[in-house]
Design a protein around this motif. Structure first.
Motif, mmCIF file in Angstrom:
data_model
loop_
_atom_site.group_PDB
_atom_site.id
_atom_site.type_symbol
_atom_site.label_atom_id
_atom_site.label_comp_id
_atom_site.label_asym_id
_atom_site.label_seq_id
_atom_site.Cartn_x
_atom_site.Cartn_y
_atom_site.Cartn_z
ATOM 1 N N THR A 25 -12.411 45.102 -60.230
ATOM 2 C CA THR A 25 -11.492 44.572 -61.243
ATOM 3 C C THR A 25 -12.260 44.027 -62.439
ATOM 4 O OG1 THR A 25 -9.937 44.015 -59.477
ATOM 5 C CG2 THR A 25 -9.546 43.017 -61.635
ATOM 6 N N ARG A 26 -13.349 43.307 -62.162
ATOM 7 C CA ARG A 26 -14.182 42.772 -63.252
ATOM 8 C C ARG A 26 -14.727 43.905 -64.120
ATOM 9 N NH1 ARG A 26 -18.347 40.601 -60.585
ATOM 10 N NH2 ARG A 26 -19.654 42.415 -60.952
ATOM 11 N N ARG A 27 -15.228 44.972 -63.490
ATOM 12 C CA ARG A 27 -15.777 46.099 -64.240
ATOM 13 C C ARG A 27 -14.723 46.760 -65.121
ATOM 14 N NH1 ARG A 27 -21.130 47.626 -64.445
ATOM 15 N NH2 ARG A 27 -20.258 49.697 -64.650
ATOM 16 N N MET A 28 -13.510 46.901 -64.597
ATOM 17 C CA MET A 28 -12.430 47.516 -65.368
ATOM 18 C C MET A 28 -12.074 46.647 -66.574
ATOM 19 S SD MET A 28 -8.837 47.538 -66.025
ATOM 20 C CE MET A 28 -8.346 46.327 -64.860
ATOM 21 N N LEU A 29 -11.944 45.349 -66.363
ATOM 22 C CA LEU A 29 -11.608 44.448 -67.467
ATOM 23 C C LEU A 29 -12.720 44.431 -68.519
ATOM 24 C CD1 LEU A 29 -10.112 41.490 -65.402
ATOM 25 C CD2 LEU A 29 -8.852 43.021 -66.938
ATOM 26 N N MET A 30 -13.963 44.341 -68.063
ATOM 27 C CA MET A 30 -15.085 44.294 -69.001
ATOM 28 C C MET A 30 -15.233 45.603 -69.772
ATOM 29 S SD MET A 30 -17.813 42.114 -66.727
ATOM 30 C CE MET A 30 -19.118 42.269 -67.944
ATOM 31 N N ALA A 31 -14.886 46.727 -69.158
ATOM 32 C CA ALA A 31 -14.956 48.018 -69.839
ATOM 33 C C ALA A 31 -13.996 48.072 -71.016
ATOM 34 C CB ALA A 31 -14.646 49.144 -68.852
ATOM 35 N N HIS A 32 -12.986 47.222 -70.992
ATOM 36 C CA HIS A 32 -12.011 47.152 -72.083
ATOM 37 C C HIS A 32 -12.266 45.959 -72.996
ATOM 38 C CE1 HIS A 32 -9.584 50.532 -70.837
ATOM 39 N NE2 HIS A 32 -9.819 50.148 -69.606
ATOM 40 N N GLY A 33 -13.475 45.417 -72.913
ATOM 41 C CA GLY A 33 -13.879 44.357 -73.821
ATOM 42 C C GLY A 33 -13.333 42.986 -73.486
ATOM 43 N N ILE A 34 -12.913 42.786 -72.246
ATOM 44 C CA ILE A 34 -12.330 41.499 -71.845
ATOM 45 C C ILE A 34 -13.382 40.674 -71.120
ATOM 46 C CG2 ILE A 34 -10.560 40.413 -70.413
ATOM 47 C CD1 ILE A 34 -8.891 42.985 -70.827
ATOM 48 N N ASP A 35 -13.592 39.450 -71.566
ATOM 49 C CA ASP A 35 -14.487 38.526 -70.878
ATOM 50 C C ASP A 35 -13.809 38.040 -69.607
ATOM 51 O OD1 ASP A 35 -16.498 38.642 -72.849
ATOM 52 O OD2 ASP A 35 -15.484 37.117 -74.031
ATOM 53 N N VAL A 36 -14.601 37.855 -68.552
ATOM 54 C CA VAL A 36 -14.049 37.510 -67.238
ATOM 55 C C VAL A 36 -14.754 36.288 -66.670
ATOM 56 C CG1 VAL A 36 -13.675 38.342 -64.874
ATOM 57 C CG2 VAL A 36 -13.514 39.937 -66.798
ATOM 58 N N VAL A 37 -13.959 35.372 -66.114
ATOM 59 C CA VAL A 37 -14.452 34.253 -65.324
ATOM 60 C C VAL A 37 -13.928 34.479 -63.917
ATOM 61 C CG1 VAL A 37 -14.279 31.758 -64.952
ATOM 62 C CG2 VAL A 37 -14.457 32.654 -67.273
ATOM 63 N N GLU A 38 -14.758 34.236 -62.902
ATOM 64 C CA GLU A 38 -14.367 34.529 -61.531
ATOM 65 C C GLU A 38 -14.212 33.274 -60.685
ATOM 66 O OE1 GLU A 38 -16.816 37.499 -59.645
ATOM 67 O OE2 GLU A 38 -17.128 38.500 -61.568
ATOM 68 N N ALA A 39 -13.257 33.338 -59.750
ATOM 69 C CA ALA A 39 -13.059 32.294 -58.753
ATOM 70 C C ALA A 39 -12.799 32.962 -57.416
ATOM 71 C CB ALA A 39 -11.887 31.401 -59.140
ATOM 72 N N LEU A 40 -13.216 32.306 -56.339
ATOM 73 C CA LEU A 40 -13.036 32.858 -55.000
ATOM 74 C C LEU A 40 -11.947 32.151 -54.206
ATOM 75 C CD1 LEU A 40 -16.139 33.484 -55.829
ATOM 76 C CD2 LEU A 40 -16.319 34.051 -53.426
#
Length: 73
Positions: A25-40
Motif C-alpha cells: 500500500t505504501r509503494r502504491m501511494l508513494m508511486a502517485h506522489g503521496i507522502d506516507v506515515v505508518e502506524a501498526l
C-alpha cells in the motif's frame, strides 16, 4: 485508471499491522506522489492522525479493531 491525486498538505496515515500489506500500500501511494506515515496499532494511529490529511485503516489491528479507531479520529 488511477488519476493523479489533488495536492495534499500533509501525508496519508497508513495503519496496518501486516508488513506485506503495509509495504504494498505504501509503494502504491508513494508511486502517485503521496507522502506516507505508518502506524501498526490503533493507539499509534490515534497519536499520529492529527498530522495527516487522510487515513488508510485496516480493520483488524492488534490492540483494537479499525471500527473502534474511526469514531475516535
Amino acid at each position: 485508471m488511477i488519476s493523479r491525486p489533488t495536492q495534499l498538505d500533509k501525508p496519508v496515515l497508513l495503519v496496518d499491522d501486516t508488513n506485506a500489506t503495509r509495504y504494498a500500500t505504501r509503494r502504491m501511494l508513494m508511486a502517485h506522489g503521496i507522502d506516507v506515515v505508518e502506524a501498526l496499532t490503533g493507539e499509534e494511529a490515534l497519536r499520529l492522525a492529527s498530522g495527516c490529511d487522510a487515513v488508510v485503516l485496516d480493520v483488524s489491528l492488534p490492540d483494537m479493531v479499525g471500527f473502534e479507531v474511526c469514531p475516535r479520529l
